[in-house]
Scaffold this active site. Structure first.
Site, PDB file in Angstrom:
ATOM      1  N   SER A  15       3.689  -3.448 -47.128  1.00 23.42           N
ATOM      2  CA  SER A  15       4.377  -3.179 -48.392  1.00 23.42           C
ATOM      3  C   SER A  15       3.688  -2.118 -49.241  1.00 23.42           C
ATOM      4  O   SER A  15       4.240  -1.664 -50.246  1.00 23.42           O
ATOM      5  CB  SER A  15       4.494  -4.477 -49.208  1.00 23.42           C
ATOM      6  OG  SER A  15       3.204  -4.963 -49.570  1.00 23.42           O
ATOM      7  N   ILE A  52      -1.638   2.108 -46.444  1.00 24.69           N
ATOM      8  CA  ILE A  52      -1.542   2.597 -45.073  1.00 24.69           C
ATOM      9  C   ILE A  52      -0.412   1.907 -44.324  1.00 24.69           C
ATOM     10  O   ILE A  52       0.344   2.544 -43.584  1.00 24.69           O
ATOM     11  CB  ILE A  52      -2.886   2.399 -44.346  1.00 24.69           C
ATOM     12  CG1 ILE A  52      -3.961   3.304 -44.971  1.00 24.69           C
ATOM     13  CG2 ILE A  52      -2.752   2.691 -42.848  1.00 24.69           C
ATOM     14  CD1 ILE A  52      -5.378   3.000 -44.515  1.00 24.69           C
ATOM     15  N   ASN A  57       3.406 -10.832 -50.870  1.00 25.16           N
ATOM     16  CA  ASN A  57       4.379 -10.725 -51.957  1.00 25.16           C
ATOM     17  C   ASN A  57       5.727 -10.329 -51.368  1.00 25.16           C
ATOM     18  O   ASN A  57       5.939  -9.181 -50.994  1.00 25.16           O
ATOM     19  CB  ASN A  57       3.910  -9.691 -52.974  1.00 25.16           C
ATOM     20  CG  ASN A  57       4.776  -9.658 -54.218  1.00 25.16           C
ATOM     21  OD1 ASN A  57       6.000  -9.760 -54.140  1.00 25.16           O
ATOM     22  ND2 ASN A  57       4.148  -9.503 -55.380  1.00 25.16           N
ATOM     23  N   ALA A  74      -3.180  -5.411 -43.231  1.00 21.23           N
ATOM     24  CA  ALA A  74      -3.530  -6.230 -44.394  1.00 21.23           C
ATOM     25  C   ALA A  74      -5.045  -6.342 -44.493  1.00 21.23           C
ATOM     26  O   ALA A  74      -5.732  -6.512 -43.486  1.00 21.23           O
ATOM     27  CB  ALA A  74      -2.905  -7.615 -44.271  1.00 21.23           C
ATOM     28  N   GLY A  75      -5.571  -6.244 -45.692  1.00 24.51           N
ATOM     29  CA  GLY A  75      -7.014  -6.359 -45.852  1.00 24.51           C
ATOM     30  C   GLY A  75      -7.414  -6.462 -47.309  1.00 24.51           C
ATOM     31  O   GLY A  75      -6.677  -6.029 -48.199  1.00 24.51           O
ATOM     32  N   SER A 127     -12.166   0.097 -40.457  1.00 22.53           N
ATOM     33  CA  SER A 127     -12.774   0.926 -41.493  1.00 22.53           C
ATOM     34  C   SER A 127     -14.019   1.588 -40.923  1.00 22.53           C
ATOM     35  O   SER A 127     -14.705   1.016 -40.061  1.00 22.53           O
ATOM     36  CB  SER A 127     -13.158   0.084 -42.709  1.00 22.53           C
ATOM     37  OG  SER A 127     -13.958   0.830 -43.616  1.00 22.53           O
ATOM     38  N   TYR A 169     -17.747  -7.273 -46.025  1.00 24.44           N
ATOM     39  CA  TYR A 169     -16.608  -6.446 -45.614  1.00 24.44           C
ATOM     40  C   TYR A 169     -16.914  -5.733 -44.298  1.00 24.44           C
ATOM     41  O   TYR A 169     -16.086  -5.698 -43.379  1.00 24.44           O
ATOM     42  CB  TYR A 169     -16.298  -5.438 -46.714  1.00 24.44           C
ATOM     43  CG  TYR A 169     -15.138  -4.514 -46.408  1.00 24.44           C
ATOM     44  CD1 TYR A 169     -13.826  -4.979 -46.472  1.00 24.44           C
ATOM     45  CD2 TYR A 169     -15.360  -3.181 -46.072  1.00 24.44           C
ATOM     46  CE1 TYR A 169     -12.756  -4.138 -46.204  1.00 24.44           C
ATOM     47  CE2 TYR A 169     -14.303  -2.329 -45.801  1.00 24.44           C
ATOM     48  CZ  TYR A 169     -13.001  -2.809 -45.872  1.00 24.44           C
ATOM     49  OH  TYR A 169     -11.941  -1.968 -45.600  1.00 24.44           O
ATOM     50  N   LYS A 198     -14.955  -5.874 -40.559  1.00 26.06           N
ATOM     51  CA  LYS A 198     -14.399  -4.692 -39.893  1.00 26.06           C
ATOM     52  C   LYS A 198     -15.140  -4.376 -38.591  1.00 26.06           C
ATOM     53  O   LYS A 198     -14.537  -3.882 -37.635  1.00 26.06           O
ATOM     54  CB  LYS A 198     -14.432  -3.494 -40.844  1.00 26.06           C
ATOM     55  CG  LYS A 198     -13.505  -3.648 -42.053  1.00 26.06           C
ATOM     56  CD  LYS A 198     -12.052  -3.870 -41.632  1.00 26.06           C
ATOM     57  CE  LYS A 198     -11.103  -3.869 -42.811  1.00 26.06           C
ATOM     58  NZ  LYS A 198      -9.682  -4.015 -42.412  1.00 26.06           N
TER      59      LYS A 198
END
Length: 236
Positions: A11, A14, A35, A84-85, A134, A147, A151
């Protein structure tokens, strides 16, 4: 074209850019996000043949039911994109356990769950998966230990899965972006960071999306990590 592409995190950022490119190529899109209203807005922008779905990828039940709904309304998923992230920047000694877990659950476990759910039909028909990682998963970074772990783990997971399912004609690849203009980087001072980027600027979501689509459609590439960072890794 009847092939279906599911974009988790489709949504915005990227993921949305990938959805736009795939729609232009004639694929049917499943825009998946937490959402639903935002996902519906994105699907509406793309046109009438695309649908939106709500899913919390950190919840196994959500993922399972979402794949059932996608297959019911669109057909079997041929392409899967995990975009998603979340990120919770903090030095490790200051990082709350719940923030570690939320990143692990969304960035790594969620991708594992969606990939496993996709296997049910892909094993019969083949397919292509691209997970958005990433550059931090390769380089590491101060204040992003958790994080980076998610990744980096994503790369190991994707390469292992690529080996497991290659004979079933399923390909699994990773795109590893650097600094890209998205909601996740809008708080950063670009002038400070871009001096370390050989190309001298932040990237755009669409530039990463082109790399994702390339891997989705490349029949002889699997287990690959494609870095899209303006040369940032050259300065390490």
């Amino acid at each position: 074209m009847d092939k279906v592409c599911a974009v988790f995190g489709g949504s915005r950022g990227i993921g949305k850019a990938v959805a736009q490119l795939m729609a232009q190529k004639g694929y049917r899109l499943a825009i998946v996000a937490r959402n639903l209203e935002v996902a519906k807005a994105t699907a509406s922008e793309l046109g009438g043949i695309h649908l939106a779905f709500r899913c919390n990828i950190a919840k196994e039940g959500d993922v399972h039911s979402t794949f059932e709904e996608m297959e019911k309304h669109l057909g079997p998923v041929n392409f899967l994109v995990n975009a998603a992230g979340i990120n919770r920047d903090s030095l490790l000694v200051r990082t709350k356990t719940e923030d570690m877990l939320s990143q692990l659950h969304t960035n790594l476990l969620g991708t594992m769950l969606t990939c496993r759910a996709a296997m049910r039909t892909m094993i019969q028909q083949g397919g292509s998966i691209v997970n958005v990682g990433s550059i931090i998963g390769l380089k590491g970074n101060v204040g992003q230990a958790a994080y980076s772990a998610t990744k980096g783990g994503l790369i190991g997971f994707s390469r292992s899965l690529a080996k497991e399912v290659a004979r079933k004609k399923i390909r699994v690849n990773v795109v590893a972006p650097g600094f890209i203009h998205t909601d996740m980087t809008k708080h950063l001072k670009e002038e400070h960071f871009k001096k370390n980027i050989p190309l001298g600027r932040f990237g755009e979501a669409l530039e990463v999306a082109h790399a994702v689509v390339f891997l989705l459609e490349s029949p002889y590439i699997t287990g690959h990590v494609l870095i899209v960072d303006g040369g940032l890794q050259l300065t390490a």
